[in-house]
Write a protein that holds these residues in place. Structure first.
Motif, PDB file in Angstrom:
ATOM      1  N   GLN A   1      -0.212   5.189  10.090  1.00  0.00           N
ATOM      2  CA  GLN A   1      -1.436   4.403  10.250  1.00  0.00           C
ATOM      3  C   GLN A   1      -1.221   3.128  11.044  1.00  0.00           C
ATOM      4  O   GLN A   1      -2.134   2.630  11.686  1.00  0.00           O
ATOM      5  CB  GLN A   1      -2.040   4.074   8.880  1.00  0.00           C
ATOM      6  N   GLN A   2      -0.034   2.571  11.041  1.00  0.00           N
ATOM      7  CA  GLN A   2       0.189   1.277  11.681  1.00  0.00           C
ATOM      8  C   GLN A   2      -0.053   1.328  13.190  1.00  0.00           C
ATOM      9  O   GLN A   2      -0.577   0.384  13.763  1.00  0.00           O
ATOM     10  CB  GLN A   2       1.598   0.761  11.392  1.00  0.00           C
ATOM     11  N   SER A   3       0.281   2.430  13.833  1.00  0.00           N
ATOM     12  CA  SER A   3       0.057   2.520  15.283  1.00  0.00           C
ATOM     13  C   SER A   3      -1.433   2.465  15.604  1.00  0.00           C
ATOM     14  O   SER A   3      -1.833   1.900  16.619  1.00  0.00           O
ATOM     15  CB  SER A   3       0.697   3.791  15.850  1.00  0.00           C
ATOM     16  N   PHE A   4      -2.277   3.034  14.749  1.00  0.00           N
ATOM     17  CA  PHE A   4      -3.724   2.937  14.946  1.00  0.00           C
ATOM     18  C   PHE A   4      -4.200   1.509  14.705  1.00  0.00           C
ATOM     19  O   PHE A   4      -5.003   0.975  15.476  1.00  0.00           O
ATOM     20  CB  PHE A   4      -4.462   3.898  14.012  1.00  0.00           C
ATOM     21  N   ALA A   5      -3.727   0.891  13.645  1.00  0.00           N
ATOM     22  CA  ALA A   5      -4.118  -0.487  13.329  1.00  0.00           C
ATOM     23  C   ALA A   5      -3.714  -1.441  14.455  1.00  0.00           C
ATOM     24  O   ALA A   5      -4.455  -2.376  14.770  1.00  0.00           O
ATOM     25  CB  ALA A   5      -3.490  -0.925  12.007  1.00  0.00           C
ATOM     26  N   ASN A   6      -2.584  -1.184  15.070  1.00  0.00           N
ATOM     27  CA  ASN A   6      -2.092  -2.057  16.145  1.00  0.00           C
ATOM     28  C   ASN A   6      -3.015  -2.091  17.354  1.00  0.00           C
ATOM     29  O   ASN A   6      -2.996  -3.049  18.115  1.00  0.00           O
ATOM     30  CB  ASN A   6      -0.696  -1.640  16.585  1.00  0.00           C
ATOM     31  N   VAL A   7      -3.819  -1.036  17.550  1.00  0.00           N
ATOM     32  CA  VAL A   7      -4.734  -1.019  18.689  1.00  0.00           C
ATOM     33  C   VAL A   7      -6.181  -1.245  18.254  1.00  0.00           C
ATOM     34  O   VAL A   7      -7.114  -0.971  18.992  1.00  0.00           O
ATOM     35  CB  VAL A   7      -4.608   0.288  19.512  1.00  0.00           C
ATOM     36  N   GLY A   8      -6.361  -1.740  17.012  1.00  0.00           N
ATOM     37  CA  GLY A   8      -7.679  -2.149  16.560  1.00  0.00           C
ATOM     38  C   GLY A   8      -8.529  -1.080  15.894  1.00  0.00           C
ATOM     39  O   GLY A   8      -9.710  -1.289  15.666  1.00  0.00           O
ATOM     40  N   ILE A   9      -7.952   0.066  15.594  1.00  0.00           N
ATOM     41  CA  ILE A   9      -8.688   1.114  14.901  1.00  0.00           C
ATOM     42  C   ILE A   9      -8.535   0.892  13.399  1.00  0.00           C
ATOM     43  O   ILE A   9      -7.410   0.831  12.895  1.00  0.00           O
ATOM     44  CB  ILE A   9      -8.174   2.518  15.299  1.00  0.00           C
ATOM     45  N   PRO A  10      -9.644   0.764  12.677  1.00  0.00           N
ATOM     46  CA  PRO A  10      -9.546   0.552  11.218  1.00  0.00           C
ATOM     47  C   PRO A  10      -8.822   1.727  10.547  1.00  0.00           C
ATOM     48  O   PRO A  10      -9.039   2.883  10.901  1.00  0.00           O
ATOM     49  CB  PRO A  10     -11.002   0.480  10.761  1.00  0.00           C
ATOM     50  N   VAL A  11      -7.970   1.434   9.596  1.00  0.00           N
ATOM     51  CA  VAL A  11      -7.188   2.462   8.914  1.00  0.00           C
ATOM     52  C   VAL A  11      -7.234   2.251   7.409  1.00  0.00           C
ATOM     53  O   VAL A  11      -7.522   1.165   6.929  1.00  0.00           O
ATOM     54  CB  VAL A  11      -5.711   2.461   9.380  1.00  0.00           C
ATOM     55  N   VAL A  12      -6.956   3.318   6.702  1.00  0.00           N
ATOM     56  CA  VAL A  12      -6.760   3.263   5.264  1.00  0.00           C
ATOM     57  C   VAL A  12      -5.463   4.011   4.992  1.00  0.00           C
ATOM     58  O   VAL A  12      -5.288   5.145   5.429  1.00  0.00           O
ATOM     59  CB  VAL A  12      -7.916   3.940   4.503  1.00  0.00           C
ATOM     60  N   ASP A  13      -4.551   3.369   4.319  1.00  0.00           N
ATOM     61  CA  ASP A  13      -3.280   3.997   3.970  1.00  0.00           C
ATOM     62  C   ASP A  13      -3.387   4.501   2.538  1.00  0.00           C
ATOM     63  O   ASP A  13      -3.383   3.722   1.595  1.00  0.00           O
ATOM     64  CB  ASP A  13      -2.145   2.971   4.104  1.00  0.00           C
ATOM     65  N   VAL A  14      -3.530   5.805   2.396  1.00  0.00           N
ATOM     66  CA  VAL A  14      -3.659   6.409   1.075  1.00  0.00           C
ATOM     67  C   VAL A  14      -2.355   7.135   0.778  1.00  0.00           C
ATOM     68  O   VAL A  14      -1.988   8.075   1.473  1.00  0.00           O
ATOM     69  CB  VAL A  14      -4.841   7.399   1.023  1.00  0.00           C
ATOM     70  N   VAL A  15      -1.670   6.670  -0.257  1.00  0.00           N
ATOM     71  CA  VAL A  15      -0.371   7.253  -0.577  1.00  0.00           C
ATOM     72  C   VAL A  15      -0.193   7.259  -2.087  1.00  0.00           C
ATOM     73  O   VAL A  15      -0.645   6.358  -2.787  1.00  0.00           O
ATOM     74  CB  VAL A  15       0.768   6.470   0.126  1.00  0.00           C
ATOM     75  N   ASP A  16       0.434   8.309  -2.580  1.00  0.00           N
ATOM     76  CA  ASP A  16       0.768   8.390  -4.000  1.00  0.00           C
ATOM     77  C   ASP A  16       2.059   7.609  -4.206  1.00  0.00           C
ATOM     78  O   ASP A  16       3.133   8.066  -3.846  1.00  0.00           O
ATOM     79  CB  ASP A  16       0.942   9.844  -4.419  1.00  0.00           C
ATOM     80  N   ALA A  17       1.930   6.430  -4.766  1.00  0.00           N
ATOM     81  CA  ALA A  17       3.077   5.525  -4.890  1.00  0.00           C
ATOM     82  C   ALA A  17       4.114   5.997  -5.895  1.00  0.00           C
ATOM     83  O   ALA A  17       5.195   5.432  -5.977  1.00  0.00           O
ATOM     84  CB  ALA A  17       2.593   4.129  -5.263  1.00  0.00           C
ATOM     85  N   GLN A  18       3.818   7.034  -6.640  1.00  0.00           N
ATOM     86  CA  GLN A  18       4.773   7.525  -7.634  1.00  0.00           C
ATOM     87  C   GLN A  18       5.264   8.940  -7.317  1.00  0.00           C
ATOM     88  O   GLN A  18       5.791   9.614  -8.190  1.00  0.00           O
ATOM     89  CB  GLN A  18       4.117   7.507  -9.024  1.00  0.00           C
ATOM     90  N   PHE A  19       5.098   9.413  -6.085  1.00  0.00           N
ATOM     91  CA  PHE A  19       5.520  10.761  -5.739  1.00  0.00           C
ATOM     92  C   PHE A  19       6.990  10.783  -5.347  1.00  0.00           C
ATOM     93  O   PHE A  19       7.436   9.984  -4.540  1.00  0.00           O
ATOM     94  CB  PHE A  19       4.685  11.326  -4.587  1.00  0.00           C
ATOM     95  N   GLY A  20       7.717  11.695  -5.907  1.00  0.00           N
ATOM     96  CA  GLY A  20       9.126  11.843  -5.564  1.00  0.00           C
ATOM     97  C   GLY A  20      10.008  10.883  -6.325  1.00  0.00           C
ATOM     98  O   GLY A  20       9.545  10.048  -7.101  1.00  0.00           O
ATOM     99  N   PRO A  21      11.295  11.010  -6.100  1.00  0.00           N
ATOM    100  CA  PRO A  21      12.257  10.165  -6.805  1.00  0.00           C
ATOM    101  C   PRO A  21      12.064   8.682  -6.494  1.00  0.00           C
ATOM    102  O   PRO A  21      11.812   8.297  -5.370  1.00  0.00           O
ATOM    103  CB  PRO A  21      13.605  10.643  -6.271  1.00  0.00           C
TER     104      PRO A  21
END
Length: 67
Positions: free
Chosen positions: A2-22
């Protein structure tokens, strides 16, 4: 990422499962796979992706209805 989109002014939402995996001291606060070479499609939960997709579509419908 998502950061590459945000860097050029495109609104982004970072949706991530913060407890997935070890989790642990050797990984960032998001777990072993986050932003690593192991962050691959086989780590994506079909159920979580469905929930996120439905939520985003509902949000777009709600925002569109405000115009």
């Amino acid at each position: 990422d998502q950061q590459s989109f945000a860097n050029v002014g495109i609104p982004v939402v970072d949706v991530v499962d913060a407890q997935f995996g070890p989790m642990g001291t050797g990984y960032d606060a998001m777990g072993k796979y986050h932003h690593s070479n192991q962050d691959t499609m086989d780590k994506v939960s079909e159920h979580s992706l469905t929930v996120v997709g439905q939520t985003v579509l509902l949000a777009v419908d709600m925002i569109d209805g405000q115009s």
